[in-house]
Design an enzyme around this catalytic site. Sequence first.
Site, PDB file in Angstrom:
ATOM      1  CG  HIS A  67      -1.941   1.066   1.244  1.00 39.87           C
ATOM      2  ND1 HIS A  67      -3.182   0.903   1.816  1.00 39.87           N
ATOM      3  CD2 HIS A  67      -1.940   2.333   0.761  1.00 39.87           C
ATOM      4  CE1 HIS A  67      -3.880   2.025   1.686  1.00 39.87           C
ATOM      5  NE2 HIS A  67      -3.140   2.913   1.059  1.00 39.87           N
TER       6      HIS A  67
ATOM      7  CG  HIS B 230      -0.948   6.728  -1.762  1.00 36.48           C
ATOM      8  ND1 HIS B 230      -2.130   6.521  -2.448  1.00 36.48           N
ATOM      9  CD2 HIS B 230      -1.166   6.271  -0.506  1.00 36.48           C
ATOM     10  CE1 HIS B 230      -3.025   5.975  -1.636  1.00 36.48           C
ATOM     11  NE2 HIS B 230      -2.465   5.811  -0.445  1.00 36.48           N
ATOM     12  CG  LEU B 231       4.921   4.715  -5.858  1.00 37.38           C
ATOM     13  CD1 LEU B 231       5.491   3.719  -6.864  1.00 37.38           C
ATOM     14  CD2 LEU B 231       5.958   5.007  -4.772  1.00 37.38           C
ATOM     15  NE  ARG B 232       0.637  11.532  -2.947  1.00 40.73           N
ATOM     16  CZ  ARG B 232      -0.402  11.063  -2.262  1.00 40.73           C
ATOM     17  NH1 ARG B 232      -1.336  10.336  -2.862  1.00 40.73           N
ATOM     18  NH2 ARG B 232      -0.537  11.325  -0.984  1.00 40.73           N
TER      19      ARG B 232
ATOM     20  CG  ASN C  39      -4.545   7.911  -4.463  1.00 41.36           C
ATOM     21  OD1 ASN C  39      -3.504   7.291  -4.643  1.00 41.36           O
ATOM     22  ND2 ASN C  39      -4.798   8.574  -3.346  1.00 41.36           N
TER      23      ASN C  39
ATOM     24  CG  ASP D 248      -6.188   3.778  -0.309  1.00 40.95           C
ATOM     25  OD1 ASP D 248      -6.886   3.555   0.690  1.00 40.95           O
ATOM     26  OD2 ASP D 248      -5.146   4.450  -0.268  1.00 40.95           O
TER      27      ASP D 248
ATOM     28  CG  HIS E  21      -5.758   2.488   5.727  1.00 34.27           C
ATOM     29  ND1 HIS E  21      -7.129   2.450   5.692  1.00 34.27           N
ATOM     30  CD2 HIS E  21      -5.382   3.153   4.608  1.00 34.27           C
ATOM     31  CE1 HIS E  21      -7.561   3.065   4.607  1.00 34.27           C
ATOM     32  NE2 HIS E  21      -6.530   3.496   3.919  1.00 34.27           N
TER      33      HIS E  21
ATOM     34  CG  ASP F 234      -2.039   4.960   3.614  1.00 34.76           C
ATOM     35  OD1 ASP F 234      -1.962   5.251   2.398  1.00 34.76           O
ATOM     36  OD2 ASP F 234      -2.981   5.328   4.344  1.00 34.76           O
TER      37      ASP F 234
END
Length: 423
Positions: free
Chosen positions: A58, A60-62, A92, A150, A230, A303
């Site tokens: 989990h 977030h690499l953006r 996302n 997510d 989470h 996360d």
Amino acid sequence: MKTIIKNALIYLDGKLERKELLIDNKRIAQIADTIFDKADQIIDAGGACVFPGFIDIHAHLRDPGQTHKEDIKSGTQSAAKGGYTLVCAMPNTDPVTDNIASVEYIQLRAKEYGSVRVYVIGALTKHSLGEEISEMATMKSGGIVAVSDDGKCVQNARLMLSCLRYAANFDIPVIIHPEDYALAGKGQISAGKVATRTGLSGIPGLAEEVIIARDIMLAESAGAKLHIAHISTARSLQLVREAKERGLPVTCEVTPHHLVLTDEACLNFDTNTKMKPPLRSESDRLACVQALNDGLIDCIATDHAPHADFEKEREFDHAPFGIIGFETAFGILYDRLVKTKVIELSTLVDNLSKKPAKVLNLPGGEIKIGVKADLTIIDLNASTTYTKENILSKSKNTPWIDQTIASKVMYTIKSGIITYKDQ
Ligand code: DOR
Ligand code: ZN
């Protein structure tokens, strides 16, 4: 190319053993008391531990779209510094990763610039708007390992049922960010005494729990695999326990911050204590620790949620939710939970390696002959100070800035190649 790791404690089947390890042609070729082969490279571990490379399901690499916060290069460098060799990228992004072209973009960038393996999680609904099922079957043929919205949560139970049925058809696990919007409202931190004292609006545990209860029922009816991201409350854990007791394919993860922090951390209005789900009460935290210990929790996931300084340095109500996590996950948990004898070292390592691999059926997670040499070498007797200057993530949004914690990642190795080395 042959590499020998010497002077090391190797993590084998839950125990540390003084042995040497030979990597030949990207794979673990031999583990023995002494290795006599000639090597191109010798790594002297200096008595440190060799663990399987960590796996984060989990993150977030953006990238694409929010590369001022992080990109695939910086994000995977940050992950390698934390001991990771594989991370799963949440969809996302901007645009949302909801089609095969977007999946391929991440895979290509990761191949070119990635310091760790990157597996892609596709969106559950188109643009993650919770209105229409995404093209998950096509994305699966492109290699996604799960689907998720997510950061958002499908509010419409009828649509969620359709999504779960569709995912079940293609045997794709569905990861949920459980949050009932009406119950969560405009909440900033967990509902409770701290919210009352600070005047910040509260997000009740119920906002998470009602969606978990709903989605367990829907997934059971659809025959789908459900993974809960989470998890943060005692009652959520109880729901998972009951589902597992009934034999349902339900799994869950917990973050490092929900294992070591509570809403008390929000008392000073530090926006680096603001995330979703919010930090909860001490009794919820203890329930998470106990569930980690008794095996109810399937793995630890960071996360990792980078946000730039200019976004976080705002009034609490206006700052975005989320903190970075790759570089602090092992250290914080080792320092706060293993050193204090709350959990075993093997519980920590397994929940960062072989257990997350099992949840999403990913490669790696164990040290054994024949597997790809994905490893991390960590000195448990050294310490690390996290400063804004030495964090490799583009973003610095962590509550542990300027703290010194036990343990230090010395090397991370992916397929026999050093991807991170302590300077
Ligand atoms: O705190 C969070 N931040 N929780 C999420 O679920 C999403 C994440 C983000 O993308 O920033
Ligand atoms: Zn989430």
